[in-house]
Design an enzyme around this catalytic site. Structure first.
Site, PDB file in Angstrom:
ATOM      1  N   ALA A 266       0.719  -1.107   0.035  1.00 49.21           N
ATOM      2  CA  ALA A 266      -0.078  -0.190   0.146  1.00 49.21           C
ATOM      3  C   ALA A 266       0.864   1.425  -0.067  1.00 49.21           C
ATOM      4  O   ALA A 266       0.413   2.108  -0.933  1.00 49.21           O
ATOM      5  CB  ALA A 266      -1.145  -0.027   1.241  1.00 49.21           C
ATOM      6  N   CYS A 391       5.109  -1.397 -12.185  1.00 53.40           N
ATOM      7  CA  CYS A 391       5.535  -0.258 -13.406  1.00 53.40           C
ATOM      8  C   CYS A 391       6.864  -0.820 -13.870  1.00 53.40           C
ATOM      9  O   CYS A 391       7.852   0.051 -14.200  1.00 53.40           O
ATOM     10  CB  CYS A 391       5.989   1.088 -12.423  1.00 53.40           C
ATOM     11  SG  CYS A 391       7.014   0.866 -11.004  1.00 53.40           S
TER      12      CYS A 391
END
Length: 456
Positions: A266, A391
């Site tokens: 998170a 990513c």
């Protein structure tokens, strides 16, 4: 010169040494710089950031040019002199600082430093480097991989793997993109304000702003804006800095009011808070973070954006027993796995990553991603959703990772993304139905996301 703080170029050298010599992450180094020089004028701060980030971005190119101008090699242990040389040549080649001024400042800094005896050497090398025909020098490199790696300042192993898979034109484009600064993109907190109101507040301060094309909550600020915490609405929690591609990861989760959601990785909370906003503040979100040092940033953002319904759990999301405890033994409607990865899709924002990452790390990252997927999958109810994102641009971490998961978890299937329904360009969706964008595609970072569903 104001004596309340060091000269900007001196600060830049200190920061560069903290990254290259002491191996601290670039982001942490710049945050520390902000914290320790709160009265530094915005113009000086912008110069320091430009020098440090740019020097790291073009590090091996600068070193190659400098070495070509040395009559005698400079020992690697002379880190302070290397930092002075690198930052000065970067200013001359990329910031268009007048050569005479850049060399004068570099020599003065050398005379005040620990390696004063090398001031004359630094002066001579920089004078030669300022007049060097870089293109001609690079043309003497016969090996195409070496030439691309030095010319575009990327590690050779990464250039080689991209060249093998993509070919020369696509690899060159990726390398060039990786050396261009990414735009500043904000995600508007729709629980606190609207995109139009935020755009109006920015415009009132003379800040150029444009709507993101794909994200309904996104604003892009193409010009220079200074400190983020000085932007209007920061203290009120109106926005978070988040690239448009990263915003799409949470949109693909499609959180609904009343649902239980799990964000498995998170911190610093961008996607967690976006999930809360998309569910109109009416979802229960368990935000798990493995690294304790990242928890303060997560907590700070939750407080600043006044996000309801979020509960933070500190622990390893690959541990099924921990997850069951964190979730109180109940399954979730949807889970987000924004997995640790090689981050090759965001090198333009974090150029130090390309020098810190080693080829052998990819295997360990893929294994950790597999453990995360396997553990999180057990906590999603039948019929529930799992969004896996990175990513990264590397297939082992993306499409191949999903293929491995589906082959070993027969109760799960891919839920292909329809670009027409999602509002995405078809080029952003792979043939298998996953979200995948290249760096700078419509201004976005490089990202991958797959949407999966557990069979009832």
């Amino acid at each position: 010169m104001n004596t309340d703080w060091p000269h900007p170029r001196q600060l830049a050298i200190r920061a560069l040494l903290r990254v290259t010599r002491d191996h601290h992450p670039l982001d942490d180094t710049l945050e520390r710089l902000l914290a320790t020089t709160p009265n530094l004028p915005p113009r000086d701060r912008a110069l320091v950031f430009a020098i440090v980030i740019g020097t790291i971005r073009h590090l091996t190119l600068l070193d190659h040019l400098l070495r070509a101008c040395m009559q005698h090699p400079l020992a690697e242990r002379r880190q302070e002199s290397w930092a002075i040389l690198r930052t000065a040549l970067f200013q001359i080649r990329f910031l268009r600082i007048p050569t005479r001024a850049a060399i004068h400042e570099a020599v003065n800094l050398a005379k005040k430093g620990r390696e004063q005896a090398l001031a004359g050497f630094i002066n001579a090398v920089l004078r030669r480097a300022a007049n060097l025909d870089a293109d001609a020098l690079l043309a003497t490199l016969n090996d195409p991989i070496t030439r691309l790696a030095i010319e575009h300042a990327h590690p050779r192993w990464l250039v080689e793997r991209w060249l093998t898979r993509l070919g020369e034109p696509a690899t060159r484009h990726r390398l060039q993109t990786g050396n261009q600064p990414g735009p500043l993109t904000l995600r508007i907190n729709t629980l606190a304000t609207t995109r139009a109101r935020m755009a109006e507040a920015l415009g009132a301060q003379g800040i150029e702003v444009e709507n993101c094309l794909r994200s309904p909550q996104g604003l892009r600020l193409p010009g220079r804006v200074g400190r983020i915490d000085a932007l209007p609405g920061f203290a009120e929690g109106w926005f978070m800095v988040q690239d448009e591609a990263a915003q799409w990861v949470s949109i693909l989760v499609d959180p609904q009011p009343g649902e239980r959601l799990l964000d498995a990785c998170a911190a610093p909370g961008g996607k967690t808070l976006h999930l809360a906003e998309l569910a109109r503040g009416q979802a229960t979100i368990i935000a798990v973070e493995k690294r304790p040092e990242r928890l303060p940033a997560l907590a700070e953002n939750i407080v600043r954006l006044h996000a309801p319904g979020i509960r933070v759990a500190s622990g390893d999301a690959t541990n099924t027993a921990f997850l069951q405890h964190a979730l109180a033994g109940e399954t979730v409607d949807a889970a987000l796995v924004d997995a640790p990865c090689s981050a090759t899709g965001i090198l333009r924002r974090h150029p130090d990553i390309k020098w810190r990452r080693q080829p052998g790390e990819l295997t360990a990252l893929v294994a950790e991603q597999q453990r995360l997927l396997a553990a999180i999958a057990t906590q999603v109810r039948p019929g529930g959703r799992l969004i896996y994102a990175t990513c990264s641009l590397e297939p082992e971490e993306n499409a191949e990772q999903i293929a491995t998961f589906l082959a070993t978890h027969p109760t799960w299937r891919r839920w292909p993304i329809d670009p027409r329904q999602a509002g995405l360009d078809p080029t952003m969706i792979t043939a298998a139905g996953d979200f995948a964008v290249e760096p700078d595609q419509e201004g976005m970072d490089g990202f991958f996301a797959a949407r999966l569903q557990r069979q009832s």
